[in-house]
Scaffold this active site. Structure first.
Site, short mmCIF file in Angstrom:
data_model
loop_
_atom_site.label_atom_id
_atom_site.label_comp_id
_atom_site.label_asym_id
_atom_site.label_seq_id
_atom_site.Cartn_x
_atom_site.Cartn_y
_atom_site.Cartn_z
N SER A 139 0.80 -1.45 0.00
CA SER A 139 -0.17 0.24 0.21
C SER A 139 1.04 1.18 0.24
CB SER A 139 -1.24 0.20 1.15
OG SER A 139 -2.02 0.92 1.05
N TYR A 152 -2.51 -0.74 10.04
CA TYR A 152 -2.45 -0.55 9.02
C TYR A 152 -1.40 -0.12 8.38
CZ TYR A 152 -4.17 -0.55 4.21
OH TYR A 152 -3.92 -1.18 2.18
#
Length: 253
Positions: A139, A152
């Site tokens: 990501s 995250y």
């Protein structure tokens, strides 16, 4: 790009980026095994696609025996495993001082430990076959920090380094490992998060989110799937340990 009859295992393949990857690889005549925790969605996908090249395995990637079973199922069903796509992931919005340890562990277990477990057992097979290809969904949050999702971000930073570590360790065994770093992608998971953590209609929130990158739009799952096709093919044969950022220019700013 010849992926005909290659066997590809995709975690988290029942929705979002994973499902777009499923369709992309099926269109290239590859055999696709989906390992996903959502059994109902997985079975619905099987019915919708109605394709003998597609197989579903109900899998919790935080459970090591389940990961072993997913790899074994791919090999048993299609006679081998050429590509593993570690795509499954979750996100919990909470700053550090408000985050429960259980939620921190949940994010790390799915996003990072699950990737380790799937890779561990895929590599055992790939080492025996003398070749392989692993593609990890990282990501932009693994490169720069998104606000309010520290667990995250931490997990995806780990994914980036795990990708590099595996690439270095297994290159001599003819196994390539790369990752793709998506920006904000228009997926059901993100839509749910948008509504839970922002005010306004979904359309209003999406327009606001799109302003963060130079292309002024959200990414499409298919656009990330196309990067995965490239990394799975011989077109990327000199690439290992690489992180391809597909974020509409967000990290170029």
């Amino acid at each position: 790009m010849n992926l005909t009859d290659k066997t590809v295992l995709i975690t988290g393949g029942a929705s979002g980026i994973g499902y777009a990857a499923v369709q992309a690889f099926l269109n290239q005549q590859a055999n696709v095994v989906v390992a996903d925790i959502d059994e109902a969605q997985g079975e619905a996908m099987i019915r919708k696609e109605n394709n003998d090249r597609l197989h579903f395995v109900h899998t919790d990637i935080t459970d090591e025996p389940a990961c072993q079973n997913a790899i074994r199922s791919a090999v048993d069903k299609f006679g081998g495993l050429d590509v593993l796509i570690n795509n499954a992931g979750i996100e919990i919005v909470a700053p550090i001082h408000e985050m429960e340890l259980s939620n921190w562990n949940k994010v790390l277990n799915v996003n990072l430990t699950g990737m380790f477990l799937m890779s561990k057992h895929a590599l055992k097979y790939m080492l025996k076959s003398g070749k392989g290809n692993i593609i990890n969904t990282c990501s932009v949050g693994g490169v720069v920090a998104w606000p309010d999702i520290p667990a995250y971000n931490a997990s995806k930073g780990g994914v980036l380094q795990l990708t590099r570590s595996m690439a270095v360790d297994y290159a001599k065994h003819n196994i390539r490992v790369n990752c793709v770093c998506p920006g904000i992608i228009d997926t059901p998971l993100n839509e749910k998060s948008f509504l839970e953590n922002n005010e306004g209609t979904l359309e209003e929130i999406k327009k606001e989110k799109a302003k963060v990158n130079p292309l002024l739009r959200l990414g499409k799952p298919e656009e990330i799937a196309n990067v995965m096709l490239f990394l799975a093919s011989d077109l990327s044969s000199y690439m290992t340990g690489s992180a391809i950022t597909a974020d509409g220019g967000y990290t170029a700013q």
